[in-house]
Design a protein around this motif. Structure first.
Motif, PDB file in Angstrom:
ATOM      1  N   ARG A 166     -14.283  72.511 -51.921  1.00  9.14           N
ATOM      2  CA  ARG A 166     -13.642  71.605 -52.886  1.00  9.14           C
ATOM      3  C   ARG A 166     -12.742  72.391 -53.826  1.00  9.14           C
ATOM      4  NH1 ARG A 166     -14.864  70.734 -57.962  1.00  9.14           N
ATOM      5  NH2 ARG A 166     -17.029  71.455 -57.899  1.00  9.14           N
ATOM      6  N   ALA A 218     -14.904  62.987 -54.634  1.00 11.70           N
ATOM      7  CA  ALA A 218     -15.733  61.793 -54.452  1.00 11.70           C
ATOM      8  C   ALA A 218     -14.858  60.573 -54.175  1.00 11.70           C
ATOM      9  CB  ALA A 218     -16.602  61.563 -55.685  1.00 11.70           C
ATOM     10  N   LEU A 221     -22.439  63.283 -55.117  1.00 11.00           N
ATOM     11  CA  LEU A 221     -21.757  64.521 -54.752  1.00 11.00           C
ATOM     12  C   LEU A 221     -22.200  65.660 -55.675  1.00 11.00           C
ATOM     13  CD1 LEU A 221     -19.728  66.183 -53.161  1.00 11.00           C
ATOM     14  CD2 LEU A 221     -17.917  65.248 -54.633  1.00 11.00           C
ATOM     15  N   GLU A 279     -23.958  69.183 -54.569  1.00 11.91           N
ATOM     16  CA  GLU A 279     -23.416  70.498 -54.930  1.00 11.91           C
ATOM     17  C   GLU A 279     -24.424  71.344 -55.713  1.00 11.91           C
ATOM     18  OE1 GLU A 279     -19.592  70.695 -56.746  1.00 11.91           O
ATOM     19  OE2 GLU A 279     -18.586  69.839 -55.008  1.00 11.91           O
ATOM     20  N   LEU A 318     -16.978  64.039 -46.055  1.00  6.73           N
ATOM     21  CA  LEU A 318     -16.594  65.197 -46.858  1.00  6.73           C
ATOM     22  C   LEU A 318     -15.795  66.202 -46.029  1.00  6.73           C
ATOM     23  CD1 LEU A 318     -19.853  65.771 -48.932  1.00  6.73           C
ATOM     24  CD2 LEU A 318     -17.622  65.023 -49.802  1.00  6.73           C
TER      25      LEU A 318
END
Length: 122
Positions: free
Chosen positions: A10, A21, A31, A35, A50
């Motif tokens: 990301r 998201a 999300l 993470e 994703l």
């Protein structure tokens, strides 16, 4: 862990959690939990969303290294027969890859469940 890999991908894309998201069509809070490794068993469907959004593969997210199965080794006869039969029945390379990704994902879920269970037992 999956969460760390997702965060790194990301950040490499320059997305905030909110942006990723929104682009992937998933909850920002979910999300964030992934993470931070608070949620360790996201669905294959969610991981696929994703991966597409991050221009990555499922292998990139779950951390599977690609191995060259023909690297100085011959496929044994059983594998040759299985592969030929699958191709004869219409299975494509993409189908093989998807099946392989799914199997790796399920193994990862099992391993995560075992490690989570052992932490709770202590």
């Amino acid at each position: 862990m999956i969460g760390l890999r997702i965060r790194r991908l990301r950040e490499k894309k320059g997305y905030s959690i909110s942006q990723l998201a929104m682009r992937a069509g998933i909850s920002k809070s979910y999300l964030s939990q992934i993470e931070r490794n608070l949620q360790v068993n996201p669905s294959l469907h969610l991981l696929s969303k994703l991966a597409r959004t991050l221009d990555a593969t499922l292998d990139d997210l779950i951390g599977v290294e690609h191995e060259d199965i023909c690297n100085n080794e011959q496929l044994d006869r059983d594998w040759e027969v299985l592969i030929k039969r699958a191709i004869e029945k219409g299975m494509s390379k993409e189908d093989f890859k998807e099946l392989s990704d799914y199997i790796r994902f399920k193994h990862l879920q099992i391993n995560n469940s075992r490690s989570s269970g052992s932490k709770e037992d202590t």
